[in-house]
Design a protein around this motif. Structure first.
Motif, PDB file in Angstrom:
ATOM      1  N   ILE A  60       1.053  -1.364   0.096  1.00  0.00           N
ATOM      2  CA  ILE A  60       0.107  -0.248   0.024  1.00  0.00           C
ATOM      3  C   ILE A  60       1.004   1.588  -0.002  1.00  0.00           C
ATOM      4  O   ILE A  60       0.777   1.708  -0.576  1.00  0.00           O
ATOM      5  N   MET A  61       2.074   1.369   0.993  1.00  0.00           N
ATOM      6  CA  MET A  61       2.771   2.525   1.377  1.00  0.00           C
ATOM      7  C   MET A  61       3.705   2.635  -0.208  1.00  0.00           C
ATOM      8  O   MET A  61       3.671   4.235  -0.543  1.00  0.00           O
ATOM      9  N   GLY A  80      -3.446  18.259  11.220  1.00  0.00           N
ATOM     10  CA  GLY A  80      -3.966  17.097   9.899  1.00  0.00           C
ATOM     11  C   GLY A  80      -4.659  17.602   9.030  1.00  0.00           C
ATOM     12  O   GLY A  80      -5.491  18.531   9.189  1.00  0.00           O
ATOM     13  N   SER A  81      -4.601  17.368   8.284  1.00  0.00           N
ATOM     14  CA  SER A  81      -5.246  18.047   6.674  1.00  0.00           C
ATOM     15  C   SER A  81      -6.985  17.601   6.569  1.00  0.00           C
ATOM     16  O   SER A  81      -6.906  16.216   7.523  1.00  0.00           O
ATOM     17  N   LYS A  82      -7.591  18.495   6.191  1.00  0.00           N
ATOM     18  CA  LYS A  82      -9.001  18.290   6.083  1.00  0.00           C
ATOM     19  C   LYS A  82      -9.503  17.072   5.312  1.00  0.00           C
ATOM     20  O   LYS A  82     -10.523  15.997   5.906  1.00  0.00           O
ATOM     21  N   GLN A  83      -8.487  16.588   4.385  1.00  0.00           N
ATOM     22  CA  GLN A  83      -8.251  14.042   4.117  1.00  0.00           C
ATOM     23  C   GLN A  83      -8.078  14.365   4.914  1.00  0.00           C
ATOM     24  O   GLN A  83      -8.841  13.033   4.545  1.00  0.00           O
ATOM     25  N   LEU A  84      -7.352  13.951   5.550  1.00  0.00           N
ATOM     26  CA  LEU A  84      -6.944  12.922   6.594  1.00  0.00           C
ATOM     27  C   LEU A  84      -8.220  13.036   7.318  1.00  0.00           C
ATOM     28  O   LEU A  84      -7.840  11.416   7.600  1.00  0.00           O
ATOM     29  N   ARG A  85      -8.682  13.974   7.461  1.00  0.00           N
ATOM     30  CA  ARG A  85      -9.243  13.877   8.874  1.00  0.00           C
ATOM     31  C   ARG A  85     -10.859  13.294   9.057  1.00  0.00           C
ATOM     32  O   ARG A  85     -11.472  12.419   9.322  1.00  0.00           O
ATOM     33  N   ARG A  86     -11.005  12.887   7.548  1.00  0.00           N
ATOM     34  CA  ARG A  86     -12.002  13.037   6.744  1.00  0.00           C
ATOM     35  C   ARG A  86     -12.002  11.747   6.826  1.00  0.00           C
ATOM     36  O   ARG A  86     -13.194  10.419   6.829  1.00  0.00           O
ATOM     37  N   TYR A  87     -11.407  11.306   6.494  1.00  0.00           N
ATOM     38  CA  TYR A  87     -10.697   9.939   5.687  1.00  0.00           C
ATOM     39  C   TYR A  87     -10.788   9.100   7.429  1.00  0.00           C
ATOM     40  O   TYR A  87     -11.624   8.625   7.728  1.00  0.00           O
ATOM     41  N   PHE A  88     -10.163   9.716   8.412  1.00  0.00           N
ATOM     42  CA  PHE A  88     -10.526   8.599   9.894  1.00  0.00           C
ATOM     43  C   PHE A  88     -11.240   9.372  10.697  1.00  0.00           C
ATOM     44  O   PHE A  88     -12.377   7.866  10.850  1.00  0.00           O
ATOM     45  N   SER A 312       4.700  15.793   6.488  1.00  0.00           N
ATOM     46  CA  SER A 312       3.795  15.510   5.500  1.00  0.00           C
ATOM     47  C   SER A 312       3.813  14.233   4.744  1.00  0.00           C
ATOM     48  O   SER A 312       3.218  13.752   4.130  1.00  0.00           O
ATOM     49  N   THR A 313       5.755  13.324   4.887  1.00  0.00           N
ATOM     50  CA  THR A 313       5.224  12.055   4.386  1.00  0.00           C
ATOM     51  C   THR A 313       4.643  10.761   4.934  1.00  0.00           C
ATOM     52  O   THR A 313       3.830  10.811   4.299  1.00  0.00           O
ATOM     53  N   THR A 314       4.561  11.419   6.631  1.00  0.00           N
ATOM     54  CA  THR A 314       3.794  10.473   6.940  1.00  0.00           C
ATOM     55  C   THR A 314       2.113  11.087   6.894  1.00  0.00           C
ATOM     56  O   THR A 314       1.129   9.327   6.616  1.00  0.00           O
ATOM     57  N   GLU A 315       1.983  11.765   6.655  1.00  0.00           N
ATOM     58  CA  GLU A 315       0.587  12.331   6.418  1.00  0.00           C
ATOM     59  C   GLU A 315       0.139  12.008   5.230  1.00  0.00           C
ATOM     60  O   GLU A 315      -0.676  11.189   4.352  1.00  0.00           O
ATOM     61  N   ALA A 316       0.885  11.591   3.722  1.00  0.00           N
ATOM     62  CA  ALA A 316       0.976  11.059   2.417  1.00  0.00           C
ATOM     63  C   ALA A 316       0.242   9.907   2.506  1.00  0.00           C
ATOM     64  O   ALA A 316      -0.344   9.205   2.087  1.00  0.00           O
ATOM     65  N   MET A 317       0.863   9.117   3.630  1.00  0.00           N
ATOM     66  CA  MET A 317       1.060   7.618   3.398  1.00  0.00           C
ATOM     67  C   MET A 317      -0.077   7.525   4.322  1.00  0.00           C
ATOM     68  O   MET A 317      -1.067   6.392   3.735  1.00  0.00           O
ATOM     69  N   LEU A 318      -0.435   8.376   4.863  1.00  0.00           N
ATOM     70  CA  LEU A 318      -2.143   7.765   5.826  1.00  0.00           C
ATOM     71  C   LEU A 318      -2.650   8.064   5.071  1.00  0.00           C
ATOM     72  O   LEU A 318      -4.142   7.607   5.142  1.00  0.00           O
ATOM     73  N   LEU A 321      -3.520   4.955   2.412  1.00  0.00           N
ATOM     74  CA  LEU A 321      -3.517   3.928   3.281  1.00  0.00           C
ATOM     75  C   LEU A 321      -4.926   4.291   3.947  1.00  0.00           C
ATOM     76  O   LEU A 321      -5.999   2.506   3.969  1.00  0.00           O
ATOM     77  N   LEU A 322      -5.598   5.464   3.840  1.00  0.00           N
ATOM     78  CA  LEU A 322      -6.904   5.424   4.731  1.00  0.00           C
ATOM     79  C   LEU A 322      -7.836   5.167   3.765  1.00  0.00           C
ATOM     80  O   LEU A 322      -9.450   5.924   3.116  1.00  0.00           O
ATOM     81  N   ALA A 323      -7.393   6.230   2.379  1.00  0.00           N
ATOM     82  CA  ALA A 323      -8.776   6.736   1.293  1.00  0.00           C
ATOM     83  C   ALA A 323     -10.150   5.894   1.400  1.00  0.00           C
ATOM     84  O   ALA A 323     -10.675   6.024   1.032  1.00  0.00           O
ATOM     85  N   ASP A 324      -9.360   4.529   0.655  1.00  0.00           N
ATOM     86  CA  ASP A 324     -10.394   2.853   0.411  1.00  0.00           C
ATOM     87  C   ASP A 324     -10.874   2.263   1.468  1.00  0.00           C
ATOM     88  O   ASP A 324     -10.456   1.893   2.036  1.00  0.00           O
TER      89      ASP A 324
END
Length: 474
Positions: A60-61, A80-88, A312-318, A321-324
Motif C-alpha cells: 500500500i505505502m 492534520g489535513s482536512k482530507q486525512l481527518r475526513r478519512y479518519f 508531510s510524508t507520514t500524512e501522505a502515506m496515511l 492507506l485510509l482513502a479506500d
C-alpha cells in the motif's frame, strides 16, 4: 553522581525519574533479532508492536512518492489535513465505531502519535500538579505522557485483588479521588483503555456506564483510549482458545452508546486513537483526539498542535492507506485473523507448560502469571512485594534473548505478572517462547535444565486468580 543544575526543575525531575521499561527497550534496540542477519539477537515480545502485516503495508505505502516535492513543505495544518481527518472520520470512526452521531472532520485533531495526543489532552485539562486518575494495572507509558511535559500527576486507583471488569472496583475510584484531593492534588480527568492494556479484554457496557456516571458526579473529563479497537480478534478464534473465552463481550466504543447525556455531560467525553496498533505503524507517529461535544477542547488542542505536527510524508502515506474503505476492511480483517492465529499459538504453548494467563479478546498481548518460577527461597519475599524476584526473571529472559514486559511497568501490585506480546510471525513467536521457557527454568532450578524441561506435557489444573482479581487459565 550529582547532576548539573543548569536545567529547569521540570527537566531535572524527568532525569531523576525511573522508567522500568527503558532498560529492556535499550537492550532490544541495540541487539534486535533478525532471522538472517542477527539470529542470536533479542526477540521482542515485550513491546506492543504488530509485525504481522508488513507485506500488506509495503504494498500500500509503496504507491506513495515519498520524494514528491509537494511533501518538502509544511502540511496544510498542524492538526492534520482536512482530507486525512475526513478519512479518519469516514473510514475508521463512522465505519467501525458505530457512533450514535456521525463523527465530523471538525471533531478530530491529529498529532504525532497517541502519546502526543494524551500529552496535549493533559496540557489542556490539567494545570501543573493536578491529577489524572487511572486504575491498576495500566499501560506504563501513561506515566510519561501525563507527567513528563505537562507536569500533571498520575493518580492511581489500586484495585488490589478486584478485577477492573468487576463492578465492585468502582467504589475504589471515589476513594482515590477523595484521597488525592485531601493531599492537595485535585483530579481533573481520568483515562480508561478499552480494550484494556495490559489485560487485553473489553469493558462491558455496565462498567462503561458506571465510569460515565462517576465522571459526571465528580465533574471530571474522561478520555477513552480506544487505540486497539480494530485489533479485537476473539471472533476469529477456534478450538480451546475460543472455548475458554468468557461470555460474549464485544468492544463497545463510548461513541456508540445511546443517550450519553443521561449518564454524563457530553462535553466531558473524549476518545483517543492512533495508527500504531490497529494499522501496525508504531514508527509513523499519528494520534487522534475525537471530541464531538467540546469545541473549546478542540480549539485548545489546535492551539498547541504545532508542537506535535506530523511530517508531510507520514500524512501522505496515511492518506493513501485510509482513502479506500475496502482496503481498510481487507487490512483489518486480515490483521484480526493473524492476531488470532498468533494468540492461539501463544496460549497453546502456555497451557502446555501450565503457565496461567488471562484469556485476551483484543490487542497485541496477554497477561500471564510467572510466580511459579520464582525460586523457592525467594517466594515469601516476592509475596510481600519484593520486586527483585520479578526483575530476576525479567533479566534472565533478556539474557536468553527474549524481552517480555514485567508487571512493575504496569503498576501491578503483585510480583510475578508479565505482559507477553504475541503479535509477531509464528516462527519468531515459537523461538521467543522457547527462549522464555528456558530462562524461566534456568532461574527456578538451573541444575535440572535439559531439553526435556521445555517439552512438558499438558495437564489439567485449577485456574488461579491474578493480581487484578481476574481468573486466569492454567
Amino acid at each position: 553522581m550529582t547532576r548539573k543544575t543548569n536545567l529547569s526543575l521540570r527537566a531535572q525531575g524527568n532525569l531523576s525519574g525511573e522508567n522500568v521499561m527503558l532498560e529492556g527497550v535499550i537492550r532490544v534496540n541495540a541487539n534486535k533479532f533478525d532471522e538472517a542477519a542477527n539470529p542470536d539477537g533479542i526477540i521482542n515480545l515485550g513491546v506492543a508492536e504488530n509485525q504481522l502485516m508488513k507485506a500488506e503495508l509495503r504494498k500500500i505505502m509503496g504507491k506513495v512518492d515519498h520524494v514528491d516535492p509537494k511533501l518538502f513543505g509544511y502540511g496544510e495544518s498542524p492538526a492534520g489535513s482536512k482530507q486525512l481527518r475526513r478519512y479518519f472520520a469516514d473510514n475508521i470512526f463512522n465505519r467501525y465505531f458505530k457512533p450514535q452521531e456521525p463523527v465530523r472532520v471538525e471533531d478530530i485533531v491529529l498529532s504525532a502519535g497517541c502519546s502526543s495526543t494524551v500529552d496535549n489532552f493533559t496540557f489542556c485539562v490539567c494545570d501543573e500538579g493536578e491529577g489524572i486518575l487511572i486504575t491498576t494495572p495500566f499501560y506504563g507509558g501513561f506515566n510519561t505522557d501525563i507527567a513528563a511535559k505537562s507536569k500533571a500527576k498520575v493518580v492511581i486507583a489500586d484495585l488490589g485483588d478486584i478485577s477492573p471488569f468487576d463492578p465492585a472496583h468502582l467504589e475504589l475510584l471515589q476513594h482515590a479521588v477523595d484521597k488525592s484531593t485531601e493531599q492537595g492534588i485535585p483530579v481533573k480527568a481520568m483515562v480508561l483503555s478499552n480494550p484494556h492494556n495490559p489485560l487485553g479484554r473489553n469493558y462491558p457496557l455496565e462498567i462503561l456506564l458506571e465510569y460515565l456516571r462517576f465522571a459526571s458526579r465528580n465533574r471530571i473529563h474522561i478520555l477513552f483510549d480506544e487505540i486497539y479497537a480494530l485489533s479485537v480478534f476473539d471472533h476469529a478464534l477456534t478450538g480451546v482458545a475460543k472455548s475458554e473465552q468468557p461470555a460474549e463481550n464485544p468492544f463497545i466504543s463510548v461513541l456508540s452508546i445511546p443517550h450519553l447525556e443521561q449518564h454524563c455531560e457530553k462535553d466531558l467525553i473524549h476518545v483517543a486513537y492512533g495508527m500504531s496498533k490497529d494499522f501496525c505503524l508504531n514508527g509513523f507517529r499519528c494520534g487522534a483526539l475525537v471530541s464531538p461535544w467540546n469545541k473549546d477542547m478542540i480549539d485548545a488542542m489546535h492551539s498547541i498542535a504545532v508542537f506535535s505536527w506530523m511530517s508531510s510524508t507520514t500524512e501522505a502515506m496515511l492518506t493513501r492507506l485510509l482513502a479506500d474503505g475496502k482496503t481498510v476492511d481487507e487490512f483489518t480483517s486480515t490483521n484480526q485473523k493473524r492476531l488470532a492465529a498468533s494468540y492461539t499459538f501463544a496460549v497453546d504453548t502456555l497451557r502446555k507448560h501450565q503457565i496461567p494467563y488471562l484469556p485476551a479478546q483484543g490487542g497485541h498481548f496477554l497477561w500471564m502469571d510467572l510466580r511459579q518460577y520464582i525460586p523457592p527461597a525467594f517466594k515469601a519475599a516476592a509475596a510481600q512485594g519484593d520486586r527483585n524476584q520479578e526483575y530476576l526473571l525479567w533479566r534472565a529472559m533478556l539474557n536468553e534473548g527474549v524481552y517480555v514486559n514485567l508487571g512493575a511497568a504496569f503498576s501491578e501490585r503483585k510480583v510475578g505478572f508479565f505482559r507477553l506480546s504475541f503479535s509477531v510471525p509464528i516462527p519468531m513467536l515459537e523461538l521467543g517462547l522457547k527462549r522464555m521457557l528456558r530462562a524461566l527454568q534456568l532461574t527456578y532450578d538451573p541444575l535440572r535444565v535439559s531439553t526435556a524441561s521445555t517439552t512438558a506435557t499438558t495437564t489439567t489444573t485449577p485456574a488461579v486468580v491474578a493480581g487484578n482479581g481476574t481468573t486466569l487459565k492454567k
